[in-house]
Design a protein around this motif. Structure first.
Motif: not given
Length: 57
Positions: A26-39
């Motif tokens: 789960x941590x690796x998946x969250x790390x690889x997601x291109x989430x907005x620059x706000x978070x």
């Protein structure tokens, strides 16, 4: 986990191994997601690890 189990701090059981695998994935998946620059990743990765860890353990 194996390191701490070899010294007797924790008991190495299959449920805990599976939990570590799920939290790490789960941590690796969250790390690889291109989430907005706000978070920032410094906030989302520990938060996701804590949530998945609480759900698994």
């Amino acid at each position: 986990m194996h390191y701490f189990a070899s010294f007797g701090y924790i008991e190495e059981i299959w449920g805990m191994i599976l939990g570590f695998l799920l939290v790490s994935t789960a941590s690796a998946i969250v790390e690889s997601l291109p989430i907005s620059s706000d978070l920032d990743d410094n906030l989302t990765v520990p938060m996701a690890s804590l949530l998945v860890g609480a759900a698994v353990f």
